[in-house]
Design a protein around this motif. Structure first.
Motif, PDB file in Angstrom:
ATOM      1  N   GLU A 251      40.831 -35.920  13.691  1.00 32.32           N
ATOM      2  CA  GLU A 251      41.782 -36.619  12.839  1.00 32.32           C
ATOM      3  C   GLU A 251      41.572 -38.125  12.965  1.00 32.32           C
ATOM      4  O   GLU A 251      41.080 -38.611  13.984  1.00 32.32           O
ATOM      5  N   PRO A 252      41.939 -38.900  11.898  1.00 32.90           N
ATOM      6  CA  PRO A 252      41.802 -40.356  11.970  1.00 32.90           C
ATOM      7  C   PRO A 252      42.464 -40.930  13.224  1.00 32.90           C
ATOM      8  O   PRO A 252      43.573 -40.531  13.586  1.00 32.90           O
ATOM      9  N   GLY A 253      41.750 -41.819  13.878  1.00 33.75           N
ATOM     10  CA  GLY A 253      42.248 -42.428  15.103  1.00 33.75           C
ATOM     11  C   GLY A 253      41.845 -41.702  16.370  1.00 33.75           C
ATOM     12  O   GLY A 253      41.945 -42.259  17.462  1.00 33.75           O
ATOM     13  N   GLN A 254      41.377 -40.461  16.235  1.00 32.44           N
ATOM     14  CA  GLN A 254      40.973 -39.685  17.402  1.00 32.44           C
ATOM     15  C   GLN A 254      39.490 -39.922  17.723  1.00 32.44           C
ATOM     16  O   GLN A 254      38.691 -40.176  16.823  1.00 32.44           O
ATOM     17  N   PRO A 255      39.107 -39.832  18.995  1.00 30.20           N
ATOM     18  CA  PRO A 255      37.711 -40.092  19.389  1.00 30.20           C
ATOM     19  C   PRO A 255      36.739 -39.063  18.822  1.00 30.20           C
ATOM     20  O   PRO A 255      37.091 -37.901  18.613  1.00 30.20           O
ATOM     21  N   LEU A 256      35.516 -39.535  18.584  1.00 30.72           N
ATOM     22  CA  LEU A 256      34.434 -38.662  18.132  1.00 30.72           C
ATOM     23  C   LEU A 256      33.220 -38.895  19.031  1.00 30.72           C
ATOM     24  O   LEU A 256      32.863 -40.035  19.309  1.00 30.72           O
ATOM     25  N   PRO A 257      32.558 -37.827  19.471  1.00 32.81           N
ATOM     26  CA  PRO A 257      31.305 -38.021  20.210  1.00 32.81           C
ATOM     27  C   PRO A 257      30.193 -38.424  19.238  1.00 32.81           C
ATOM     28  O   PRO A 257      30.205 -38.024  18.067  1.00 32.81           O
ATOM     29  N   LEU A 258      29.256 -39.202  19.719  1.00 30.33           N
ATOM     30  CA  LEU A 258      28.143 -39.620  18.872  1.00 30.33           C
ATOM     31  C   LEU A 258      27.333 -38.438  18.359  1.00 30.33           C
ATOM     32  O   LEU A 258      26.721 -38.507  17.284  1.00 30.33           O
ATOM     33  N   SER A 259      27.371 -37.363  19.081  1.00 31.03           N
ATOM     34  CA  SER A 259      26.622 -36.170  18.630  1.00 31.03           C
ATOM     35  C   SER A 259      27.156 -35.631  17.313  1.00 31.03           C
ATOM     36  O   SER A 259      26.433 -34.966  16.566  1.00 31.03           O
ATOM     37  N   ALA A 260      28.433 -35.951  16.977  1.00 29.71           N
ATOM     38  CA  ALA A 260      29.025 -35.480  15.727  1.00 29.71           C
ATOM     39  C   ALA A 260      28.419 -36.172  14.511  1.00 29.71           C
ATOM     40  O   ALA A 260      28.637 -35.748  13.371  1.00 29.71           O
TER      41      ALA A 260
END
Length: 312
Positions: free
Chosen positions: A181-190
């Motif tokens: 969701e917007p504002g939540q962290p994302l791993p670079l692998s995504a």
């Protein structure tokens, strides 16, 4: 114990009003604190300075002598402040300041111009938004006074003062579907296979991004390289893809209005922002004034709640 101007000002006010309580009210100081200041003065000069009676307070002979000298000294310090303020207002000239493209330092340009205008209206501030290596070269050759650039590594011909670190965020169209969701962290692998709009490979930020993606073994599809912040914002909001920038750039740039932000992790991509000045040419008076104002603004930036900004 040293005699400071605060104690002398309190002493003069008590003599003028004939009352500790009245002086305390005018100075907005607690009465016991005011009495303690007078006691400190009497201890320092080794003489009683005030006589207390039912009709009020009057100075002793020693107190009258101190009163006369204190008035002269207070007038002198007041005149010194006036002269300093006048010199600041009369300070004139030109100062050139570089702000690295795509860094949060670009968001400092408006506060800097406004504050310089308020304090030093006769100083013309020239802002240059460019690559860090170009800005450092301009400083080395004396064509620019100072710059905020990405890097903490030594550069020949300049002195670097690391100021803060800033983390990079994924910036995407508001309606783009992502694994968080917007504002939540994302791993670079995504970001593997994800459409990306990035600065060119000559930019320091691009090198950081590529290093982070390589460590995450992620290979996004770079569909375009842009060096214009407004053009980059327009391309992202049009749905062409995502980009990676400091959060402050996105939040301070109207062309990114409505974009969704995600902190990037595993690994975090961050960079040091440093103040860059010549190591062999002294700063002019206008440049020194601008440097002081700039550092004040950076201090406020670090103490505020700005996403991704971290003290070093």
């Amino acid at each position: 114990m040293s005699v400071d101007f605060k104690k002398l000002k309190s002493f003069v006010k008590i003599v003028d009003t004939g009352s500790v309580s009245r002086a305390a009210g005018i100075l907005r100081v607690a009465q016991p604190a005011l009495s303690q200041q007078i006691a400190s003065l009497e201890q320092h000069f080794k003489h009683q300075l005030l006589l207390r009676s039912n009709v009020g307070i009057t100075p002793t002979e020693a107190g009258l002598i101190l009163y006369r000298h204190a008035q002269i000294m207070l007038k002198q310090i007041e005149q010194a402040q006036t002269d300093i303020d006048r010199s600041a207002r009369s300070l004139s000239g030109r100062v050139s300041i570089g702000l690295a493209t795509y860094s949060s330092s670009s968001a400092l340009s408006l506060p800097l111009i406004k504050e310089m205008r308020a304090r030093f209206p006769a100083i013309t501030v020239h802002i240059n938004d460019s690559f860090g290596h170009i800005l450092s070269e301009l400083i080395m050759t004396g064509k620019m006074d100072m710059a905020l650039i990405y890097t903490s590594d030594p550069i020949k011909g300049v002195t670097l003062e690391p100021l803060f670190r800033e983390e990079m965020f994924l910036v995407s169209p508001a309606d783009m579907k992502l694994p968080a969701e917007p504002g939540q962290p994302l791993p670079l692998s995504a970001l593997d296979g994800h459409a990306m709009l990035l600065p060119s490979k000559a930019h320091f930020l691009r090198r950081l991004i590529d290093e982070g993606l390589a460590r995450a073994r992620s290979k996004p599809e770079v569909i375009s390289e842009l060096e214009s912040v407004p053009a980059l914002g327009a391309a992202v909001l049009d749905g062409l893809g995502s980009t990676i920038l400091p959060a402050s750039v996105v939040l301070e740039t109207p062309s990114f209005s409505g974009a969704q932000l995600h902190p990037l992790t595993t690994p975090v991509i961050d960079a040091t922002v440093s103040l860059c000045v010549s190591d062999h040419m002294p700063l002019s008076e206008p440049a020194l004034a601008a440097r002081s104002v700039l550092l004040e603004i950076v201090t406020k930036l670090k103490s505020g709640h700005h996403p991704g900004i971290r003290a070093i």
